[in-house]
Scaffold this motif. Sequence first.
Motif, PDB file in Angstrom:
ATOM      1  N   ASP A  30      38.022  42.378  35.466  1.00 21.42           N
ATOM      2  CA  ASP A  30      39.089  43.368  35.623  1.00 21.42           C
ATOM      3  C   ASP A  30      40.139  42.892  36.626  1.00 21.42           C
ATOM      4  O   ASP A  30      41.350  43.035  36.398  1.00 21.42           O
ATOM      5  CB  ASP A  30      38.504  44.709  36.080  1.00 21.42           C
ATOM      6  CG  ASP A  30      37.709  45.397  34.993  1.00 21.42           C
ATOM      7  OD1 ASP A  30      37.889  45.036  33.810  1.00 21.42           O
ATOM      8  OD2 ASP A  30      36.897  46.296  35.313  1.00 21.42           O
ATOM      9  N   VAL A  31      39.680  42.338  37.736  1.00 21.25           N
ATOM     10  CA  VAL A  31      40.600  41.839  38.761  1.00 21.25           C
ATOM     11  C   VAL A  31      41.432  40.694  38.193  1.00 21.25           C
ATOM     12  O   VAL A  31      42.650  40.627  38.390  1.00 21.25           O
ATOM     13  CB  VAL A  31      39.832  41.379  40.013  1.00 21.25           C
ATOM     14  CG1 VAL A  31      40.780  40.715  41.013  1.00 21.25           C
ATOM     15  CG2 VAL A  31      39.127  42.559  40.655  1.00 21.25           C
ATOM     16  N   ALA A  32      40.788  39.793  37.482  1.00 19.93           N
ATOM     17  CA  ALA A  32      41.481  38.636  36.906  1.00 19.93           C
ATOM     18  C   ALA A  32      42.585  39.085  35.955  1.00 19.93           C
ATOM     19  O   ALA A  32      43.702  38.552  35.983  1.00 19.93           O
ATOM     20  CB  ALA A  32      40.484  37.741  36.173  1.00 19.93           C
ATOM     21  N   LYS A  33      42.297  40.075  35.135  1.00 19.65           N
ATOM     22  CA  LYS A  33      43.303  40.570  34.179  1.00 19.65           C
ATOM     23  C   LYS A  33      44.509  41.159  34.902  1.00 19.65           C
ATOM     24  O   LYS A  33      45.656  40.944  34.501  1.00 19.65           O
ATOM     25  CB  LYS A  33      42.676  41.609  33.249  1.00 19.65           C
ATOM     26  CG  LYS A  33      41.683  41.029  32.254  1.00 19.65           C
ATOM     27  CD  LYS A  33      41.072  42.122  31.391  1.00 19.65           C
ATOM     28  CE  LYS A  33      40.063  41.554  30.403  1.00 19.65           C
ATOM     29  NZ  LYS A  33      39.451  42.617  29.568  1.00 19.65           N
ATOM     30  N   ASN A  34      44.256  41.879  35.978  1.00 20.18           N
ATOM     31  CA  ASN A  34      45.359  42.455  36.739  1.00 20.18           C
ATOM     32  C   ASN A  34      46.172  41.380  37.441  1.00 20.18           C
ATOM     33  O   ASN A  34      47.407  41.475  37.534  1.00 20.18           O
ATOM     34  CB  ASN A  34      44.837  43.475  37.752  1.00 20.18           C
ATOM     35  CG  ASN A  34      44.549  44.830  37.123  1.00 20.18           C
ATOM     36  OD1 ASN A  34      45.451  45.627  36.888  1.00 20.18           O
ATOM     37  ND2 ASN A  34      43.276  45.080  36.831  1.00 20.18           N
ATOM     38  N   LEU A  35      45.518  40.327  37.905  1.00 19.89           N
ATOM     39  CA  LEU A  35      46.237  39.215  38.526  1.00 19.89           C
ATOM     40  C   LEU A  35      47.095  38.470  37.509  1.00 19.89           C
ATOM     41  O   LEU A  35      48.198  38.005  37.822  1.00 19.89           O
ATOM     42  CB  LEU A  35      45.254  38.249  39.193  1.00 19.89           C
ATOM     43  CG  LEU A  35      44.498  38.781  40.420  1.00 19.89           C
ATOM     44  CD1 LEU A  35      43.580  37.705  40.983  1.00 19.89           C
ATOM     45  CD2 LEU A  35      45.476  39.257  41.493  1.00 19.89           C
ATOM     46  N   VAL A  36      46.585  38.352  36.295  1.00 21.95           N
ATOM     47  CA  VAL A  36      47.372  37.730  35.218  1.00 21.95           C
ATOM     48  C   VAL A  36      48.646  38.540  34.973  1.00 21.95           C
ATOM     49  O   VAL A  36      49.743  37.982  34.809  1.00 21.95           O
ATOM     50  CB  VAL A  36      46.549  37.630  33.921  1.00 21.95           C
ATOM     51  CG1 VAL A  36      47.448  37.221  32.745  1.00 21.95           C
ATOM     52  CG2 VAL A  36      45.417  36.626  34.084  1.00 21.95           C
TER      53      VAL A  36
END
Length: 265
Positions: A30-36
Amino acid sequence: MPIPEDVTGEEIDKDVRQELQSLPKTLAEDVAKNLVMVARLIDEDPEGAYGYSRVALRLASRVAAVREAAGFAAYANQKYSEALAEFRAARRMTGNVDLWPVMADCERGLGRPEKALDMAGAPEVHKLDKAGQVEMRLVAAGARRDMDQLDAAIVTLQSPELASNSVQPWTARLRYAYADALLAAGREGEAREWFAKAVEADKDGSTDASDRLAEMDGVEFVDVLDDSDSETERAGDDEPQSPTAADDEAVEEHDEDKGGEDDKD
Protein backbone atom coordinates in the motif's frame (compact mmCIF):
# COMPACT_ATOMS: atom_id res chain seq x y z
CA MET A 1 -7.27 8.07 -2.17
CA PRO A 2 -7.93 5.88 -5.22
CA ILE A 3 -5.01 4.04 -6.81
CA PRO A 4 -5.20 3.35 -10.57
CA GLU A 5 -5.29 -0.31 -11.51
CA ASP A 6 -2.05 -0.07 -13.48
CA VAL A 7 -0.09 0.90 -10.35
CA THR A 8 1.40 -2.17 -8.66
CA GLY A 9 3.99 -0.64 -6.36
CA GLU A 10 6.77 -2.48 -8.16
CA GLU A 11 7.58 0.71 -10.06
CA ILE A 12 9.46 2.26 -7.13
CA ASP A 13 13.24 2.35 -6.84
CA LYS A 14 14.83 -0.84 -5.53
CA ASP A 15 16.42 1.02 -2.60
CA VAL A 16 13.01 2.29 -1.51
CA ARG A 17 11.55 -1.17 -1.93
CA GLN A 18 14.26 -2.49 0.34
CA GLU A 19 13.38 0.09 2.99
CA LEU A 20 9.76 -1.00 2.87
CA GLN A 21 10.72 -4.59 3.64
CA SER A 22 10.65 -3.67 7.32
CA LEU A 23 6.86 -3.36 7.02
CA PRO A 24 4.25 -6.14 6.82
CA LYS A 25 3.81 -7.23 3.19
CA THR A 26 0.32 -5.82 2.62
CA LEU A 27 1.22 -2.53 4.29
CA ALA A 28 4.44 -2.29 2.28
CA GLU A 29 2.46 -2.74 -0.94
CA ASP A 30 0.00 0.00 0.00
CA VAL A 31 2.80 2.41 0.89
CA ALA A 32 4.67 1.60 -2.33
CA LYS A 33 1.59 2.33 -4.44
CA ASN A 34 1.11 5.70 -2.78
CA LEU A 35 4.77 6.56 -3.31
CA VAL A 36 4.42 5.67 -6.98
CA MET A 37 1.51 8.10 -7.22
CA VAL A 38 3.56 10.84 -5.56
CA ALA A 39 6.31 10.40 -8.14
CA ARG A 40 3.82 10.22 -10.99
CA LEU A 41 1.91 13.39 -10.08
CA ILE A 42 4.43 15.69 -8.43
CA ASP A 43 5.25 17.69 -11.57
CA GLU A 44 1.82 17.95 -13.21
CA ASP A 45 -0.48 17.73 -10.19
CA PRO A 46 1.41 18.77 -7.02
CA GLU A 47 -1.76 18.88 -4.93
CA GLY A 48 -2.63 15.34 -5.90
CA ALA A 49 0.92 14.19 -5.13
CA TYR A 50 0.69 15.87 -1.74
CA GLY A 51 -2.51 13.99 -0.95
CA TYR A 52 -0.90 10.62 -1.71
CA SER A 53 2.19 11.55 0.29
CA ARG A 54 0.02 12.21 3.35
CA VAL A 55 -1.52 8.76 3.02
CA ALA A 56 1.93 7.16 2.81
CA LEU A 57 3.07 9.23 5.79
CA ARG A 58 0.10 8.08 7.83
CA LEU A 59 0.88 4.46 7.00
CA ALA A 60 4.65 4.48 7.49
CA SER A 61 6.05 7.62 9.09
CA ARG A 62 9.14 5.77 10.34
CA VAL A 63 10.41 4.99 6.85
CA ALA A 64 12.95 7.55 5.62
CA ALA A 65 11.88 7.26 1.98
CA VAL A 66 8.32 8.13 2.98
CA ARG A 67 9.45 11.20 4.92
CA GLU A 68 11.55 12.29 1.95
CA ALA A 69 8.66 11.85 -0.49
CA ALA A 70 6.39 13.79 1.84
CA GLY A 71 9.02 16.53 1.96
CA PHE A 72 9.24 16.85 -1.80
CA ALA A 73 5.45 16.85 -2.16
CA ALA A 74 5.17 19.64 0.42
CA TYR A 75 8.02 21.51 -1.29
CA ALA A 76 6.23 21.29 -4.66
CA ASN A 77 3.21 22.93 -3.01
CA GLN A 78 5.35 25.67 -1.45
CA LYS A 79 4.67 24.34 2.04
CA TYR A 80 8.25 25.09 2.99
CA SER A 81 7.99 24.75 6.76
CA GLU A 82 6.39 21.33 6.43
CA ALA A 83 8.87 20.27 3.75
CA LEU A 84 11.83 21.30 5.89
CA ALA A 85 10.52 19.29 8.83
CA GLU A 86 10.14 16.18 6.67
CA PHE A 87 13.61 16.58 5.11
CA ARG A 88 15.17 16.99 8.55
CA ALA A 89 13.41 13.84 9.73
CA ALA A 90 14.63 11.87 6.71
CA ARG A 91 18.18 13.12 7.27
CA ARG A 92 18.10 12.10 10.94
CA MET A 93 17.01 8.62 9.93
CA THR A 94 19.68 8.11 7.27
CA GLY A 95 22.51 10.48 8.15
CA ASN A 96 22.60 11.32 4.43
CA VAL A 97 23.48 14.88 3.30
CA ASP A 98 21.85 14.66 -0.16
CA LEU A 99 18.89 16.75 0.98
CA TRP A 100 21.07 19.62 2.22
CA PRO A 101 20.55 21.89 -0.86
CA VAL A 102 16.76 21.53 -0.91
CA MET A 103 16.68 22.11 2.85
CA ALA A 104 18.58 25.35 2.27
CA ASP A 105 16.12 26.30 -0.46
CA CYS A 106 13.28 25.77 2.01
CA GLU A 107 14.97 28.36 4.22
CA ARG A 108 14.81 30.73 1.25
CA GLY A 109 11.15 29.94 0.80
CA LEU A 110 10.56 30.81 4.44
CA GLY A 111 12.17 34.22 3.91
CA ARG A 112 15.46 33.32 5.56
CA PRO A 113 18.13 33.72 2.81
CA GLU A 114 20.83 34.37 5.42
CA LYS A 115 20.21 30.89 6.85
CA ALA A 116 20.48 29.41 3.35
CA LEU A 117 23.86 31.11 2.91
CA ASP A 118 25.03 29.74 6.26
CA MET A 119 24.12 26.26 5.05
CA ALA A 120 25.99 26.89 1.78
CA GLY A 121 29.16 27.37 3.79
CA ALA A 122 28.64 24.40 6.12
CA PRO A 123 30.91 21.29 6.19
CA GLU A 124 28.03 19.18 4.85
CA VAL A 125 28.47 20.77 1.41
CA HIS A 126 31.87 19.10 1.00
CA LYS A 127 30.18 15.72 1.42
CA LEU A 128 27.83 16.32 -1.50
CA ASP A 129 28.49 14.83 -4.93
CA LYS A 130 29.10 17.13 -7.88
CA ALA A 131 25.41 17.47 -8.71
CA GLY A 132 24.63 18.34 -5.10
CA GLN A 133 27.37 20.96 -4.97
CA VAL A 134 26.08 22.61 -8.14
CA GLU A 135 22.57 22.60 -6.67
CA MET A 136 23.92 24.21 -3.52
CA ARG A 137 25.60 26.89 -5.63
CA LEU A 138 22.28 27.62 -7.35
CA VAL A 139 20.54 27.95 -4.00
CA ALA A 140 23.26 30.24 -2.66
CA ALA A 141 23.03 32.46 -5.75
CA GLY A 142 19.26 32.61 -5.30
CA ALA A 143 19.74 33.64 -1.68
CA ARG A 144 22.08 36.43 -2.79
CA ARG A 145 19.42 37.67 -5.20
CA ASP A 146 16.81 37.51 -2.44
CA MET A 147 19.04 39.96 -0.58
CA ASP A 148 19.45 42.19 -3.67
CA GLN A 149 23.12 41.24 -3.97
CA LEU A 150 23.15 40.78 -7.74
CA ASP A 151 26.89 41.05 -8.24
CA ALA A 152 27.50 38.51 -5.49
CA ALA A 153 24.96 36.17 -7.11
CA ILE A 154 26.79 36.40 -10.43
CA VAL A 155 30.14 35.66 -8.77
CA THR A 156 28.61 32.73 -6.87
CA LEU A 157 27.57 31.08 -10.14
CA GLN A 158 30.97 31.53 -11.77
CA SER A 159 32.58 28.11 -11.41
CA PRO A 160 34.42 25.38 -13.33
CA GLU A 161 31.05 23.71 -13.96
CA LEU A 162 29.75 26.89 -15.62
CA ALA A 163 32.86 27.30 -17.74
CA SER A 164 32.96 23.65 -18.82
CA ASN A 165 31.94 22.81 -22.39
CA SER A 166 30.71 19.35 -21.39
CA VAL A 167 26.96 19.00 -20.89
CA GLN A 168 25.84 17.51 -17.60
CA PRO A 169 22.34 17.14 -16.12
CA TRP A 170 22.79 20.44 -14.29
CA THR A 171 24.39 22.44 -17.12
CA ALA A 172 21.24 24.01 -18.60
CA ARG A 173 19.93 25.18 -15.23
CA LEU A 174 23.31 26.58 -14.20
CA ARG A 175 23.72 28.52 -17.44
CA TYR A 176 20.14 29.73 -17.25
CA ALA A 177 20.56 31.01 -13.68
CA TYR A 178 23.75 32.81 -14.71
CA ALA A 179 22.05 34.41 -17.74
CA ASP A 180 19.09 35.48 -15.63
CA ALA A 181 21.35 37.08 -13.03
CA LEU A 182 23.29 38.93 -15.74
CA LEU A 183 20.06 40.22 -17.23
CA ALA A 184 18.84 41.40 -13.82
CA ALA A 185 22.13 43.30 -13.47
CA GLY A 186 21.58 45.03 -16.83
CA ARG A 187 24.29 43.10 -18.67
CA GLU A 188 22.05 42.20 -21.62
CA GLY A 189 24.76 41.26 -24.13
CA GLU A 190 26.31 38.70 -21.79
CA ALA A 191 22.87 37.51 -20.72
CA ARG A 192 21.88 36.78 -24.32
CA GLU A 193 25.09 34.79 -24.83
CA TRP A 194 24.40 32.64 -21.79
CA PHE A 195 20.73 32.11 -22.58
CA ALA A 196 21.91 30.81 -25.96
CA LYS A 197 24.35 28.47 -24.21
CA ALA A 198 21.56 27.30 -21.93
CA VAL A 199 19.43 26.47 -24.99
CA GLU A 200 22.29 24.37 -26.40
CA ALA A 201 22.44 22.32 -23.21
CA ASP A 202 18.69 22.09 -22.57
CA LYS A 203 17.82 18.99 -24.57
CA ASP A 204 14.77 18.05 -22.52
CA GLY A 205 13.25 21.52 -22.14
CA SER A 206 13.84 21.82 -18.41
CA THR A 207 14.07 25.62 -18.71
CA ASP A 208 12.37 28.29 -20.81
CA ALA A 209 15.73 29.53 -22.09
CA SER A 210 14.58 29.43 -25.72
CA ASP A 211 11.60 31.67 -24.91
CA ARG A 212 13.79 34.09 -22.99
CA LEU A 213 16.25 34.23 -25.85
CA ALA A 214 13.48 34.86 -28.39
CA GLU A 215 12.07 37.59 -26.18
CA MET A 216 15.45 39.32 -26.06
CA ASP A 217 15.68 39.09 -29.85
CA GLY A 218 12.23 40.64 -30.24
CA VAL A 219 10.64 37.53 -31.71
CA GLU A 220 6.87 37.34 -31.27
CA PHE A 221 5.02 34.05 -31.46
CA VAL A 222 1.65 33.94 -33.22
CA ASP A 223 -1.02 31.58 -31.95
CA VAL A 224 -2.11 29.70 -35.07
CA LEU A 225 -5.21 28.37 -33.35
CA ASP A 226 -6.43 31.87 -32.54
CA ASP A 227 -5.98 32.89 -36.19
CA SER A 228 -7.93 29.85 -37.33
CA ASP A 229 -10.75 30.72 -34.95
CA SER A 230 -10.82 34.30 -36.26
CA GLU A 231 -10.97 33.08 -39.85
CA THR A 232 -13.84 30.78 -38.95
CA GLU A 233 -15.71 33.65 -37.37
CA ARG A 234 -15.12 35.87 -40.41
CA ALA A 235 -16.32 33.10 -42.73
CA GLY A 236 -19.40 32.72 -40.58
CA ASP A 237 -20.22 36.40 -41.10
CA ASP A 238 -20.52 35.78 -44.86
CA GLU A 239 -22.92 32.87 -44.49
CA PRO A 240 -26.69 33.39 -45.06
CA GLN A 241 -28.35 34.32 -41.80
CA SER A 242 -31.35 32.47 -40.46
CA PRO A 243 -34.61 34.42 -40.06
CA THR A 244 -34.53 36.71 -37.06
CA ALA A 245 -37.23 37.82 -34.69
CA ALA A 246 -37.40 41.10 -36.62
CA ASP A 247 -38.09 39.15 -39.82
CA ASP A 248 -40.89 37.30 -38.08
CA GLU A 249 -42.42 40.59 -36.90
CA ALA A 250 -42.26 41.99 -40.44
CA VAL A 251 -44.14 38.97 -41.72
CA GLU A 252 -46.77 39.36 -39.02
CA GLU A 253 -47.22 43.05 -39.83
CA HIS A 254 -47.66 42.21 -43.53
CA ASP A 255 -50.30 39.64 -42.69
CA GLU A 256 -52.14 42.13 -40.49
CA ASP A 257 -52.12 44.78 -43.23
CA LYS A 258 -53.43 42.28 -45.71
CA GLY A 259 -56.13 41.29 -43.28
CA GLY A 260 -57.14 44.96 -42.94
CA GLU A 261 -57.57 45.33 -46.65
CA ASP A 262 -59.83 42.28 -46.75
CA ASP A 263 -62.02 43.88 -44.04
CA LYS A 264 -62.48 46.98 -46.22
CA ASP A 265 -63.88 44.79 -48.90
